[in-house]
Design a protein around this motif. Structure first.
Motif, PDB file in Angstrom:
ATOM      1  N   ALA A  63      41.641  -0.201  27.132  1.00 29.51           N
ATOM      2  CA  ALA A  63      41.356  -1.254  26.160  1.00 29.51           C
ATOM      3  C   ALA A  63      39.965  -1.139  25.561  1.00 29.51           C
ATOM      4  CB  ALA A  63      41.516  -2.626  26.826  1.00 29.51           C
ATOM      5  N   ALA A  64      39.206  -0.129  25.964  1.00 31.63           N
ATOM      6  CA  ALA A  64      37.812  -0.015  25.515  1.00 31.63           C
ATOM      7  C   ALA A  64      37.705   0.103  24.001  1.00 31.63           C
ATOM      8  CB  ALA A  64      37.144   1.172  26.199  1.00 31.63           C
ATOM      9  N   GLY A  65      38.541   0.942  23.401  1.00 30.42           N
ATOM     10  CA  GLY A  65      38.484   1.120  21.956  1.00 30.42           C
ATOM     11  C   GLY A  65      38.828  -0.155  21.210  1.00 30.42           C
ATOM     12  N   LEU A  66      39.825  -0.898  21.714  1.00 32.96           N
ATOM     13  CA  LEU A  66      40.173  -2.171  21.095  1.00 32.96           C
ATOM     14  C   LEU A  66      39.020  -3.161  21.194  1.00 32.96           C
ATOM     15  CD1 LEU A  66      43.839  -2.719  22.362  1.00 32.96           C
ATOM     16  CD2 LEU A  66      43.109  -2.235  20.012  1.00 32.96           C
ATOM     17  N   ALA A  67      38.410  -3.237  22.366  1.00 26.76           N
ATOM     18  CA  ALA A  67      37.288  -4.160  22.546  1.00 26.76           C
ATOM     19  C   ALA A  67      36.149  -3.806  21.598  1.00 26.76           C
ATOM     20  CB  ALA A  67      36.813  -4.119  23.999  1.00 26.76           C
ATOM     21  N   ALA A  68      35.883  -2.520  21.440  1.00 29.48           N
ATOM     22  CA  ALA A  68      34.796  -2.094  20.557  1.00 29.48           C
ATOM     23  C   ALA A  68      35.120  -2.394  19.101  1.00 29.48           C
ATOM     24  CB  ALA A  68      34.537  -0.605  20.742  1.00 29.48           C
ATOM     25  N   LEU A  69      36.369  -2.147  18.689  1.00 31.25           N
ATOM     26  CA  LEU A  69      36.739  -2.414  17.301  1.00 31.25           C
ATOM     27  C   LEU A  69      36.605  -3.902  16.991  1.00 31.25           C
ATOM     28  CD1 LEU A  69      37.900  -1.470  14.593  1.00 31.25           C
ATOM     29  CD2 LEU A  69      40.180  -1.865  15.534  1.00 31.25           C
ATOM     30  N   ARG A  70      37.086  -4.743  17.884  1.00 32.89           N
ATOM     31  CA  ARG A  70      36.994  -6.183  17.667  1.00 32.89           C
ATOM     32  C   ARG A  70      35.532  -6.628  17.590  1.00 32.89           C
ATOM     33  NH1 ARG A  70      41.323  -9.402  19.342  1.00 32.89           N
ATOM     34  NH2 ARG A  70      40.009 -10.648  20.722  1.00 32.89           N
ATOM     35  N   LYS A  71      34.655  -5.920  18.294  1.00 27.35           N
ATOM     36  CA  LYS A  71      33.221  -6.222  18.271  1.00 27.35           C
ATOM     37  C   LYS A  71      32.584  -5.763  16.957  1.00 27.35           C
ATOM     38  CE  LYS A  71      29.361  -5.909  21.542  1.00 27.35           C
ATOM     39  NZ  LYS A  71      28.994  -5.446  22.899  1.00 27.35           N
ATOM     40  N   LEU A  72      33.063  -4.647  16.408  1.00 29.95           N
ATOM     41  CA  LEU A  72      32.473  -4.069  15.195  1.00 29.95           C
ATOM     42  C   LEU A  72      32.914  -4.775  13.915  1.00 29.95           C
ATOM     43  CD1 LEU A  72      32.788  -0.264  16.017  1.00 29.95           C
ATOM     44  CD2 LEU A  72      30.673  -1.589  15.900  1.00 29.95           C
ATOM     45  N   LEU A  73      34.125  -5.314  13.900  1.00 34.92           N
ATOM     46  CA  LEU A  73      34.628  -5.959  12.678  1.00 34.92           C
ATOM     47  C   LEU A  73      33.774  -7.177  12.329  1.00 34.92           C
ATOM     48  CD1 LEU A  73      38.480  -5.749  13.298  1.00 34.92           C
ATOM     49  CD2 LEU A  73      37.044  -4.282  11.864  1.00 34.92           C
ATOM     50  N   PRO A  74      33.556  -7.427  11.024  1.00 35.53           N
ATOM     51  CA  PRO A  74      34.217  -6.838   9.854  1.00 35.53           C
ATOM     52  C   PRO A  74      33.503  -5.633   9.250  1.00 35.53           C
ATOM     53  CG  PRO A  74      32.923  -8.713   9.172  1.00 35.53           C
ATOM     54  CD  PRO A  74      32.696  -8.559  10.653  1.00 35.53           C
ATOM     55  N   ARG A  75      32.782  -4.884  10.036  1.00 35.51           N
ATOM     56  CA  ARG A  75      32.147  -3.674   9.511  1.00 35.51           C
ATOM     57  C   ARG A  75      33.186  -2.760   8.870  1.00 35.51           C
ATOM     58  NH1 ARG A  75      28.891   0.226  13.652  1.00 35.51           N
ATOM     59  NH2 ARG A  75      29.185   2.202  12.567  1.00 35.51           N
ATOM     60  N   SER A  76      32.816  -2.131   7.768  1.00 37.29           N
ATOM     61  CA  SER A  76      33.738  -1.253   7.042  1.00 37.29           C
ATOM     62  C   SER A  76      33.832   0.102   7.742  1.00 37.29           C
ATOM     63  CB  SER A  76      33.253  -1.064   5.600  1.00 37.29           C
ATOM     64  OG  SER A  76      34.098  -0.194   4.903  1.00 37.29           O
ATOM     65  N   LEU A  77      35.027   0.420   8.236  1.00 38.21           N
ATOM     66  CA  LEU A  77      35.236   1.654   8.987  1.00 38.21           C
ATOM     67  C   LEU A  77      36.274   2.562   8.340  1.00 38.21           C
ATOM     68  CD1 LEU A  77      35.345   0.099  12.571  1.00 38.21           C
ATOM     69  CD2 LEU A  77      33.445   1.373  11.571  1.00 38.21           C
ATOM     70  N   GLY A  78      36.918   2.102   7.262  1.00 39.14           N
ATOM     71  CA  GLY A  78      37.967   2.889   6.643  1.00 39.14           C
ATOM     72  C   GLY A  78      39.204   2.948   7.536  1.00 39.14           C
ATOM     73  N   THR A  79      40.050   3.917   7.259  1.00 41.37           N
ATOM     74  CA  THR A  79      41.258   4.091   8.081  1.00 41.37           C
ATOM     75  C   THR A  79      40.841   4.460   9.501  1.00 41.37           C
ATOM     76  OG1 THR A  79      42.567   4.782   6.174  1.00 41.37           O
ATOM     77  CG2 THR A  79      43.374   5.414   8.361  1.00 41.37           C
ATOM     78  N   THR A  80      41.251   3.634  10.445  1.00 37.01           N
ATOM     79  CA  THR A  80      40.725   3.722  11.818  1.00 37.01           C
ATOM     80  C   THR A  80      41.847   3.957  12.821  1.00 37.01           C
ATOM     81  OG1 THR A  80      38.880   2.251  11.267  1.00 37.01           O
ATOM     82  CG2 THR A  80      39.452   2.461  13.601  1.00 37.01           C
ATOM     83  N   VAL A  81      41.591   4.853  13.766  1.00 36.30           N
ATOM     84  CA  VAL A  81      42.508   5.098  14.883  1.00 36.30           C
ATOM     85  C   VAL A  81      41.821   4.697  16.176  1.00 36.30           C
ATOM     86  CG1 VAL A  81      43.704   6.860  16.251  1.00 36.30           C
ATOM     87  CG2 VAL A  81      43.821   6.929  13.748  1.00 36.30           C
ATOM     88  N   VAL A  82      42.509   3.894  16.974  1.00 35.57           N
ATOM     89  CA  VAL A  82      42.037   3.517  18.309  1.00 35.57           C
ATOM     90  C   VAL A  82      42.955   4.184  19.323  1.00 35.57           C
ATOM     91  CG1 VAL A  82      41.514   1.629  19.884  1.00 35.57           C
ATOM     92  CG2 VAL A  82      41.254   1.301  17.400  1.00 35.57           C
ATOM     93  N   VAL A  83      42.375   4.953  20.242  1.00 34.07           N
ATOM     94  CA  VAL A  83      43.173   5.648  21.252  1.00 34.07           C
ATOM     95  C   VAL A  83      43.357   4.735  22.459  1.00 34.07           C
ATOM     96  CG1 VAL A  83      43.400   7.697  22.692  1.00 34.07           C
ATOM     97  CG2 VAL A  83      42.281   7.878  20.450  1.00 34.07           C
ATOM     98  N   LEU A  84      44.606   4.383  22.728  1.00 28.91           N
ATOM     99  CA  LEU A  84      44.953   3.609  23.934  1.00 28.91           C
ATOM    100  C   LEU A  84      45.320   4.621  25.009  1.00 28.91           C
ATOM    101  CD1 LEU A  84      47.144   0.741  22.403  1.00 28.91           C
ATOM    102  CD2 LEU A  84      44.640   0.993  22.457  1.00 28.91           C
ATOM    103  N   THR A  85      44.406   4.845  25.949  1.00 28.73           N
ATOM    104  CA  THR A  85      44.497   6.029  26.804  1.00 28.73           C
ATOM    105  C   THR A  85      45.488   5.917  27.948  1.00 28.73           C
ATOM    106  OG1 THR A  85      42.550   5.183  27.968  1.00 28.73           O
ATOM    107  CG2 THR A  85      42.187   6.885  26.283  1.00 28.73           C
ATOM    108  N   GLY A  86      45.877   4.693  28.370  1.00 24.64           N
ATOM    109  CA  GLY A  86      46.795   4.644  29.494  1.00 24.64           C
ATOM    110  C   GLY A  86      47.211   3.236  29.884  1.00 24.64           C
ATOM    111  N   ARG A  87      48.262   3.150  30.689  1.00 22.71           N
ATOM    112  CA  ARG A  87      48.825   1.865  31.089  1.00 22.71           C
ATOM    113  C   ARG A  87      48.923   1.708  32.604  1.00 22.71           C
ATOM    114  NH1 ARG A  87      53.982   4.599  29.523  1.00 22.71           N
ATOM    115  NH2 ARG A  87      55.128   4.974  31.468  1.00 22.71           N
ATOM    116  N   ASN A  88      48.343   2.587  33.385  1.00 25.11           N
ATOM    117  CA  ASN A  88      48.619   2.613  34.822  1.00 25.11           C
ATOM    118  C   ASN A  88      47.787   1.590  35.585  1.00 25.11           C
ATOM    119  OD1 ASN A  88      50.604   4.645  34.763  1.00 25.11           O
ATOM    120  ND2 ASN A  88      49.012   6.185  34.465  1.00 25.11           N
ATOM    121  N   VAL A  89      48.329   0.391  35.648  1.00 23.66           N
ATOM    122  CA  VAL A  89      47.715  -0.703  36.390  1.00 23.66           C
ATOM    123  C   VAL A  89      48.853  -1.512  36.997  1.00 23.66           C
ATOM    124  CG1 VAL A  89      47.644  -2.175  34.312  1.00 23.66           C
ATOM    125  CG2 VAL A  89      46.121  -2.672  36.232  1.00 23.66           C
ATOM    126  N   SER A  90      48.662  -1.940  38.224  1.00 23.93           N
ATOM    127  CA  SER A  90      49.712  -2.739  38.868  1.00 23.93           C
ATOM    128  C   SER A  90      49.791  -4.112  38.209  1.00 23.93           C
ATOM    129  CB  SER A  90      49.420  -2.894  40.366  1.00 23.93           C
ATOM    130  OG  SER A  90      48.265  -3.689  40.563  1.00 23.93           O
TER     131      SER A  90
END
Length: 325
Positions: A288-315
């Protein structure tokens, strides 16, 4: 003082070759547009769903590439790795898929779902009080028994395997402007950066680390490896740990990454809550790090943006603890 690039430069052609080898064993994961984030950003935002990768994370990309690269010269090689869980799952999957033996050294506090997955793939497990103790023991046993020690990040093959994520992103979104990636030891982002910057040097690469353990972010700010004394655990145990001074990804991070963004544990928790509410995807905290960072950066102009969701392995129990208000 800058760190010299290793003598054998990591090139996009190496990443392309890695993809050719591992493609029968992994998924080309979706690049999914997200309307909520796109509206907030005023530009397209897409989620690279490595949480839908085999084993539930990007990790097998590097492990498969490592095992395949060694199999021709050492078909009887056995592999050993210390891990908090995710890297161990990736190596265990690669070993089971390609018919080699894997030894995984973990802390006793490892997520039980991660342990279960490693066991199901048939790897041999040993338990220790901490990841550093597991690493020390794995290095010693590798030397004594001739096993191949595999770092989650400080290994050329892991970097090349991680770089295959960038190849897929460019195929699905050739005009990407900004990419956000959570960073632990830097292997994933280093491999991706070589591909992105070769195709378009103007693509902005943003690494994300926890505020409490931002070693590579400090290195990047100073332009060289420095001592970072105040390093504390984060809920995102997959990113932000202490790293070796002799770090193979570092020259590529130094050269190619445009900036680092730091996120708090509370911001990570909020990103986890948002993700499951908006997308119905459960993520592990580091993913979730990329999502947290994007939400922190907005509304900064970043253009077309890709956030990598690296994994789901949590109980599920751990996830409930994390997102509970």
């Amino acid at each position: 003082m800058s760190t010299p690039v290793p003598e054998l430069e990591l090139l996009p052609s190496h990443v392309i070759a890695a993809r050719r080898g591992i493609s029968p064993f992994i998924r080309h994961t979706p690049l999914e547009p997200n309307s909520t984030l796109s509206k907030l950003a005023g530009a397209p935002v897409l989620l690279k769903l490595e949480n839908l990768q085999v084993t539930g994370s990007f990790k097998p990309r590097g492990s498969l590439h490592k095992v395949l690269s060694m199999r021709a010269s050492r078909p009887d090689a056995e592999f050993i790795a210390p891990t908090a869980g995710g890297h161990g799952i990736g190596l265990a999957y690669a070993a089971a898929t390609l018919g080699v033996k894997a030894h995984i050294y973990l802390p006793r506090s490892a997520d039980p779902d991660k342990l279960r997955m490693i066991q199901e793939y048939g790897a041999h497990l040993e338990y220790f009080d901490s990841v550093p103790q597991a690493r020390e023991a794995a290095l010693r046993v590798a030397s004594e028994k001739g096993y191949t020690f595999l770092s989650a990040y400080n290994d050329r093959h892991m970097m090349e395997g991680g770089g295959t994520v960038a190849l897929e992103i460019l195929e699905d979104c050739p005009h990407v402007d900004t990419v956000l990636v959570g960073v632990g030891g830097g292997g994933l982002l280093a491999g991706m950066s070589v591909v992105f910057k070769a195709v378009n040097p103007r693509i902005r690469l943003i690494g994300v680390q926890p505020e409490s353990s931002a070693v590579l972010a400090h290195w990047h700010r100073e332009g060289q490896p420095v001592d970072v004394k105040d390093v504390r655990p984060s809920i995102a145990e997959g990113i932000g740990a202490q790293v070796e001074r002799e770090l193979l990804p570092w020259p590529y991070l130094q050269r190619h990454v445009d900036e680092f963004v730091l996120v708090s544990d509370d911001e990570l928790r909020e990103a986890l809550r948002w993700c499951v509410a908006d997308t119905k995807y459960i993520l592990e905290p580091s993913a979730a790090a990329g999502l947290a960072a994007l939400r922190k950066l907005l509304p900064r102009s970043l253009g077309t943006t890709v956030v990598v969701l690296t994994g789901r392995n949590v109980s599920w129990r751990r996830f409930e603890e994390l997102v509970r208000p």
